[in-house]
Design an enzyme around this catalytic site. Structure first.
Site, PDB file in Angstrom:
ATOM      1  N   SER A  74      -1.408   7.556  13.814  1.00 20.13           N
ATOM      2  CA  SER A  74      -2.626   7.612  13.008  1.00 20.13           C
ATOM      3  C   SER A  74      -2.416   6.925  11.659  1.00 20.13           C
ATOM      4  CB  SER A  74      -3.041   9.075  12.799  1.00 20.13           C
ATOM      5  OG  SER A  74      -4.201   9.154  11.997  1.00 20.13           O
ATOM      6  N   ARG A  99      -7.809  15.959  17.235  1.00 21.28           N
ATOM      7  CA  ARG A  99      -6.590  16.667  16.809  1.00 21.28           C
ATOM      8  C   ARG A  99      -6.936  17.834  15.904  1.00 21.28           C
ATOM      9  NH1 ARG A  99      -3.651  12.460  13.694  1.00 21.28           N
ATOM     10  NH2 ARG A  99      -2.258  14.173  13.147  1.00 21.28           N
ATOM     11  N   ASP A 143       0.847  -1.189   0.000  1.00 22.70           N
ATOM     12  CA  ASP A 143       0.000   0.000   0.000  1.00 22.70           C
ATOM     13  C   ASP A 143       0.881   1.236   0.000  1.00 22.70           C
ATOM     14  OD1 ASP A 143      -2.257   1.589   0.000  1.00 22.70           O
ATOM     15  OD2 ASP A 143      -2.905   1.067   2.028  1.00 22.70           O
ATOM     16  N   LYS A 144       0.254   2.365  -0.248  1.00 23.16           N
ATOM     17  CA  LYS A 144       0.923   3.668  -0.263  1.00 23.16           C
ATOM     18  C   LYS A 144       0.038   4.660   0.461  1.00 23.16           C
ATOM     19  CE  LYS A 144       0.616   7.828  -2.523  1.00 23.16           C
ATOM     20  NZ  LYS A 144      -0.618   8.636  -2.702  1.00 23.16           N
ATOM     21  N   HIS A 145       0.669   5.600   1.169  1.00 27.63           N
ATOM     22  CA  HIS A 145      -0.067   6.659   1.857  1.00 27.63           C
ATOM     23  C   HIS A 145       0.632   7.978   1.589  1.00 27.63           C
ATOM     24  CE1 HIS A 145      -2.470   8.599   5.021  1.00 27.63           C
ATOM     25  NE2 HIS A 145      -1.358   9.243   5.323  1.00 27.63           N
ATOM     26  N   SER A 146      -0.149   9.050   1.492  1.00 27.66           N
ATOM     27  CA  SER A 146       0.408  10.386   1.317  1.00 27.66           C
ATOM     28  C   SER A 146      -0.056  11.278   2.461  1.00 27.66           C
ATOM     29  CB  SER A 146      -0.033  10.989  -0.021  1.00 27.66           C
ATOM     30  OG  SER A 146       0.328  12.358  -0.103  1.00 27.66           O
ATOM     31  N   LYS A 149      -3.665   2.401  10.791  1.00 22.32           N
ATOM     32  CA  LYS A 149      -4.590   1.984   9.720  1.00 22.32           C
ATOM     33  C   LYS A 149      -3.920   1.015   8.759  1.00 22.32           C
ATOM     34  CE  LYS A 149      -5.815   6.351   8.736  1.00 22.32           C
ATOM     35  NZ  LYS A 149      -5.647   7.206   9.938  1.00 22.32           N
ATOM     36  N   LYS A 150      -2.589   1.061   8.670  1.00 32.72           N
ATOM     37  CA  LYS A 150      -1.866   0.158   7.768  1.00 32.72           C
ATOM     38  C   LYS A 150      -1.559  -1.178   8.438  1.00 32.72           C
ATOM     39  CE  LYS A 150      -2.124   3.320   4.740  1.00 32.72           C
ATOM     40  NZ  LYS A 150      -3.162   3.205   3.682  1.00 32.72           N
ATOM     41  N   THR A 185      -8.561  11.348  -1.961  1.00 30.84           N
ATOM     42  CA  THR A 185      -8.662  10.319  -3.000  1.00 30.84           C
ATOM     43  C   THR A 185     -10.100   9.837  -3.176  1.00 30.84           C
ATOM     44  OG1 THR A 185      -6.383   9.611  -2.650  1.00 30.84           O
ATOM     45  CG2 THR A 185      -7.872   8.015  -3.665  1.00 30.84           C
TER      46      THR A 185
END
Length: 482
Positions: A217, A202, A114-117, A221-222, A154
């Site tokens: 955070s 937050r 997976d990828k996160h930004s 989730k990952k 997204t």
């Protein structure tokens, strides 16, 4: 084996884990002898929280015994005093175990990536990278978010495609991965519920920029996705959370270190976010540009970032011998149509009419525009002087588009999916006075004088010779063993 989210399924216990689980998968801890005020005071005064302290705090957040004021006070104490690597790892794991866990067939273990930004302007990388990785043999269970403030989301971009459904059960996610190799879905209320509560707190307590809170955070989730490898795109610059590369590097190192501590291979890319990524900003317009990239065309900075991030993931997960070989495989998936084919499969599997999915993925750019939401009006801005385009500032551009309805100020606000902007020039290009440099797509009244001035301020001209704009990709922070 059917995919499932089993309540209470836990990662292998870390040293010092406490036995006994509550209904949310967290140890059924009592805060005795330390009550919440004592924990808050301890962190406020620079103390270190034990594993039991952290798990007790997260349990109180989930079961409702922690008051909103106490949650805010603890978050501010963490923001001001920080957490060490072990505290951050425990917090990440406690958040991940606060809800259900995704489970996949054993045969998929090495394929799951997976990828996160951290968020940017014009950042449509996920729309391209997920199907490209699927075309390279990976399984990509991407759990994404919505836009808030000036950054795009997204899920919002994909929902500009009529029929696209981001709400998918764990069983549906497995079917999607079997059919298309990738899915892009929203976070369910059962997945990492503690993070959902802390994230909302937050946002209203000025603690968004806390390194341990950001790290926990993102990674919580990952962790529940059961990934083999993860790449995180950490943005820095004028339109990013972190204004400079040094601050972004600190977050990157924390993410990589905590990931390694939790048994997750994480690489963090530092990428510049002073100018928009690509030429389009706005939900439907960014879908168009993502499709163009999957045609093997489109802006060079977008393609460069997709191939570099994808190459790092393929290498990290063992699907490529080197990052360069991985990048070449991703580029080939963009050029030979296989990424676009996976995108079409994903659209149809997630609710888009198959004929519409086919038309979007096989049509020309002009045909695609007819199939997606469009704004009612267009306005062009002209260059105020001769010069070379030194920069197009992303932040003022995004802020004006936000005012026009492309973004939201609070969760749940409706969006104008056709609103956006197209850059008509590239950084480094020579520009003549009076030449159109920006096309704004808008639904409402014409741009105000204030909005026009803000947009013109985004264009920075210089008198130097034309040049080739550098790649947004600055560096890659790798896990220790790499």
């Amino acid at each position: 084996m059917a995919a499932s989210m089993t309540r209470g399924t836990r990662a292998p216990p870390r040293s010092g884990d406490l036995s006994g689980e509550g209904t949310q998968g967290l140890p059924n801890l009592s805060l005795e002898p330390k009550q919440l005020p004592e924990l808050i005071r301890m962190k406020r005064d620079g103390g270190r929280l034990s594993e039991a302290d952290i798990r007790g705090f997260v349990a109180a957040v989930v079961n409702g015994s922690a008051q909103g004021t106490q949650i805010g006070a603890m978050l501010m104490a963490i923001r001001l005093r920080g957490m060490d690597l072990e505290e951050t790892s425990v917090l990440t794991q406690a958040l991940a175990q606060s809800g259900q866990q995704l489970e996949w067939p054993e045969a998929w273990h090495q394929q799951l990536v997976d990828k996160h930004s951290t968020g940017g302007v014009g950042d449509k990388v996920s729309l391209v990278l997920a199907p490209a990785l699927a075309a390279c043999g990976c399984k990509v269970p991407m759990i994404s978010g919505r836009g808030l403030g000036h950054t795009g989301g997204t899920l919002d971009k994909l929902e500009s495609i009529p029929g696209f459904n981001v709400i998918q059960s764990p069983e549906q996610m497995q079917v999607l991965l079997e059919q298309a190799g990738c899915c892009i879905v929203g976070q369910s209320e059962q997945l990492v519920p503690a993070d959902g509560i802390l994230y909302a707190a937050r946002d209203v307590t000025a603690t968004v920029d806390s390194l341990p809170l950001i790290t926990a955070s993102i990674l919580s989730k990952k962790v529940v996705e059961g990934l083999s490898a993860l790449v995180i795109d950490v943005k820095f610059g004028g339109a990013a959370v972190f204004p400079n590369q040094e601050q972004a590097r600190e977050l990157a190192r924390t993410l990589v270190g905590v990931g390694a501590d939790l048994g997750l291979r994480v690489a963090a890319a530092l990428t510049a976010m002073d100018k928009p990524l690509g030429r389009c900003v706005g939900n439907a317009l960014e879908v168009e540009e993502a499709l163009l990239c999957m045609d093997g065309a489109g802006p060079s900075d977008l393609r460069d970032l997709v191939t570099r991030l994808g190459g790092a993931l393929l290498w990290l997960s063992g699907h490529a011998a080197t990052q360069a070989q991985g990048a070449a495989r991703v580029a080939a998936a963009l050029d030979d149509g296989s990424a676009l084919g996976r995108f079409e499969l994903m659209l149809a599997a997630q609710g888009v009419d198959p004929s519409l999915a086919r038309a979007l993925c096989s049509g020309s750019p002009a045909q695609r525009r007819q199939l997606l939401p469009r704004a009612r009006e267009q306005e062009e801005l002209l260059a105020p002087a001769d010069g070379t385009v030194e920069l197009v500032r992303a932040l003022p551009l995004a802020q004006v588009l936000h005012e026009l309805g492309a973004g939201r100020s609070r969760a749940g606000e409706p969006l104008r999916l056709g609103v956006g902007a197209e850059l008509l020039v590239d950084v480094g290009q020579k520009l003549s006075r009076g030449t159109p440099w920006l096309r704004v797509h808008l639904d409402g009244p014409p741009l105000s004088g204030l909005q026009r001035r803000a947009l013109q301020h985004a264009l920075v001209l210089s008198d130097r010779a034309p040049f080739t704009a550098p790649s947004p990709f600055a560096e890659l922070v790798l896990p220790p063993q790499q």
